[in-house]
Write an enzyme that holds these catalytic residues in place. Structure first.
Site, PDB file in Angstrom:
ATOM      1  N   ASN A  11       0.863  -1.173   0.000  1.00 56.74           N
ATOM      2  CA  ASN A  11       0.000   0.000   0.000  1.00 56.74           C
ATOM      3  C   ASN A  11       0.901   1.224   0.000  1.00 56.74           C
ATOM      4  O   ASN A  11       1.501   1.554   1.015  1.00 56.74           O
ATOM      5  CB  ASN A  11      -0.893  -0.037   1.253  1.00 56.74           C
ATOM      6  CG  ASN A  11      -1.674   1.243   1.463  1.00 56.74           C
ATOM      7  OD1 ASN A  11      -1.766   2.075   0.562  1.00 56.74           O
ATOM      8  ND2 ASN A  11      -2.249   1.402   2.649  1.00 56.74           N
ATOM      9  N   LYS A  13       0.095   4.281  -0.264  1.00 56.49           N
ATOM     10  CA  LYS A  13      -0.547   5.472   0.317  1.00 56.49           C
ATOM     11  C   LYS A  13      -0.322   6.678  -0.613  1.00 56.49           C
ATOM     12  O   LYS A  13      -0.256   6.486  -1.825  1.00 56.49           O
ATOM     13  CB  LYS A  13      -0.031   5.708   1.741  1.00 56.49           C
ATOM     14  CG  LYS A  13      -0.129   4.429   2.581  1.00 56.49           C
ATOM     15  CD  LYS A  13       0.095   4.624   4.039  1.00 56.49           C
ATOM     16  CE  LYS A  13      -0.045   3.284   4.751  1.00 56.49           C
ATOM     17  NZ  LYS A  13       0.067   3.385   6.199  1.00 56.49           N
ATOM     18  N   HIS A  95      -9.435   1.263   4.827  1.00 60.64           N
ATOM     19  CA  HIS A  95      -8.171   1.443   5.544  1.00 60.64           C
ATOM     20  C   HIS A  95      -8.405   2.410   6.705  1.00 60.64           C
ATOM     21  O   HIS A  95      -9.194   3.352   6.580  1.00 60.64           O
ATOM     22  CB  HIS A  95      -7.103   1.980   4.591  1.00 60.64           C
ATOM     23  CG  HIS A  95      -5.735   1.963   5.208  1.00 60.64           C
ATOM     24  ND1 HIS A  95      -5.334   2.913   6.115  1.00 60.64           N
ATOM     25  CD2 HIS A  95      -4.701   1.084   5.084  1.00 60.64           C
ATOM     26  CE1 HIS A  95      -4.096   2.628   6.511  1.00 60.64           C
ATOM     27  NE2 HIS A  95      -3.688   1.517   5.895  1.00 60.64           N
ATOM     28  N   GLU A  97      -6.790   4.790   7.778  1.00 66.90           N
ATOM     29  CA  GLU A  97      -6.547   6.202   7.454  1.00 66.90           C
ATOM     30  C   GLU A  97      -7.759   6.802   6.725  1.00 66.90           C
ATOM     31  O   GLU A  97      -8.066   7.983   6.894  1.00 66.90           O
ATOM     32  CB  GLU A  97      -5.257   6.330   6.622  1.00 66.90           C
ATOM     33  CG  GLU A  97      -4.026   6.087   7.504  1.00 66.90           C
ATOM     34  CD  GLU A  97      -2.809   5.546   6.780  1.00 66.90           C
ATOM     35  OE1 GLU A  97      -2.774   5.578   5.535  1.00 66.90           O
ATOM     36  OE2 GLU A  97      -1.884   5.066   7.471  1.00 66.90           O
ATOM     37  N   GLU A 165      -5.310  -4.811  10.674  1.00 67.45           N
ATOM     38  CA  GLU A 165      -4.251  -3.823  10.871  1.00 67.45           C
ATOM     39  C   GLU A 165      -4.507  -3.049  12.165  1.00 67.45           C
ATOM     40  O   GLU A 165      -5.302  -2.090  12.169  1.00 67.45           O
ATOM     41  CB  GLU A 165      -4.220  -2.834   9.699  1.00 67.45           C
ATOM     42  CG  GLU A 165      -3.928  -3.474   8.366  1.00 67.45           C
ATOM     43  CD  GLU A 165      -3.366  -2.461   7.374  1.00 67.45           C
ATOM     44  OE1 GLU A 165      -2.289  -2.714   6.858  1.00 67.45           O
ATOM     45  OE2 GLU A 165      -3.999  -1.416   7.168  1.00 67.45           O
ATOM     46  N   GLY A 171       2.733   2.207  10.689  1.00 70.28           N
ATOM     47  CA  GLY A 171       3.727   3.262  10.519  1.00 70.28           C
ATOM     48  C   GLY A 171       4.464   3.637  11.795  1.00 70.28           C
ATOM     49  O   GLY A 171       5.119   4.668  11.846  1.00 70.28           O
ATOM     50  N   SER A 210       3.574  -2.219  10.266  1.00 73.07           N
ATOM     51  CA  SER A 210       5.022  -2.293  10.508  1.00 73.07           C
ATOM     52  C   SER A 210       5.639  -3.637  10.139  1.00 73.07           C
ATOM     53  O   SER A 210       6.566  -4.098  10.810  1.00 73.07           O
ATOM     54  CB  SER A 210       5.325  -1.919  11.967  1.00 73.07           C
ATOM     55  OG  SER A 210       4.952  -0.578  12.215  1.00 73.07           O
TER      56      SER A 210
END
Ligand code: PGA
Length: 250
Positions: A11, A13, A95, A97, A165, A171, A210
């Site tokens: 991904n 992003k 996701h 985010e 996730e 991250g 991660s």
């Protein structure tokens, strides 16, 4: 027990312009027969160019989000059919985010995933708890609720992948223990089987958050982990290649 095809999904992003296509070329050169499915989800602006670059190889290309509608007055949005037209075979939906930045609810994610299916795309549906939810012991309830709410009724192993996730691991360099990953993945598997039967048994479950070449092998050895959704480490061919190699060997 069905064999679930292993999937390494990157991904990107909001990262990458045309210059980043060289990473794909390097990946293709280093892993002509990768030994597992390899998917890259670049920004929408690169989907078509990456699909052209991947032509004739096993590499799969996907989007990072799609609108729930087929077309219409939705400035700035991209439909699932547009992604398919550009050469995508997959799309990430829900996701964390997107859920945080754009207020996407489980119902929105389900609608987007249905739109993906209608366009012939495989939906990679993301779920995961916050650190506060983990610390108050709500992880399985939260993830189970997101799974129930986000995965469409007509989901099959062929059109749906679920990605667990934990938000606090994305991250951050922090990764749950292998026992914590196993606990969630085993619970998700049980829920999928209860709802979808054999299809739920055959649906892939990815871990994300991660994942790096250094921790990939141990994560891929965890029960009910069928691959990974990789952010930062998917941007460089050398790092993503290490994760692909670990998955191929798992
Ligand atoms: P990360 O991101 O690998 O950079 O933690 C994972 C993701 O958001 O899919």
């Amino acid at each position: 027990m069905p064999t679930r095809p292993k999937l390494a999904a990157g991904n990107w992003k909001m990262n990458g312009t045309a210059a980043a296509l060289s990473e794909v070329a390097q990946l293709l050169a280093a892993h002509p027969e990768p030994g597992c499915q390899v998917l890259i989800c670049p920004p929408a602006t690169l989907v078509h160019r990456m699909a052209v670059a991947a032509e004739g190889s096993d590499m799969l290309i996907g989007g990072q989000d799609c609108h729930g509608a087929v077309s219409g007055a939705h400035t700035g949005d991209v439909s699932a059919a547009m992604l398919a037209d550009a050469g995508a075979s997959h799309v990430i939906t829900g996701h964390s985010e997107r859920r945080a930045d754009h207020g996407e609810t489980d119902a929105d994610v389900r609608t987007k995933s249905e739109a993906a299916h209608a366009a012939g795309l495989i939906a990679i549906i993301c779920i995961g708890e916050t650190l506060a939810q983990r610390e108050t012991g709500e992880t399985l309830t939260v993830c189970g609720g997101q799974l129930d709410g986000s995965v469409p009724e007509a989901a099959t192993a062929a059109n749906t992948v679920v990605a667990y996730e934990p938000i606090w691991a994305i991250g951050t360099g922090k990764v749950p223990t292998l026992e914590q990953i196993a606990e969630v993945h085993d619970d998700l598997r049980a829920r999928l089987v209860a709802r979808f039967g054999d299809e739920g048994e055959a649906m892939r479950l990815l871990y994300g958050g991660s994942v790096k070449p250094a921790n990939a092998s141990e994560i891929f050895a965890v029960s009910n982990v069928d691959g990974a959704l990789v952010g930062g480490a998917s941007l460089k061919a050398a790092d993503f290649g290490g994760i692909i190699a670990a998955l191929a060997d798992a």
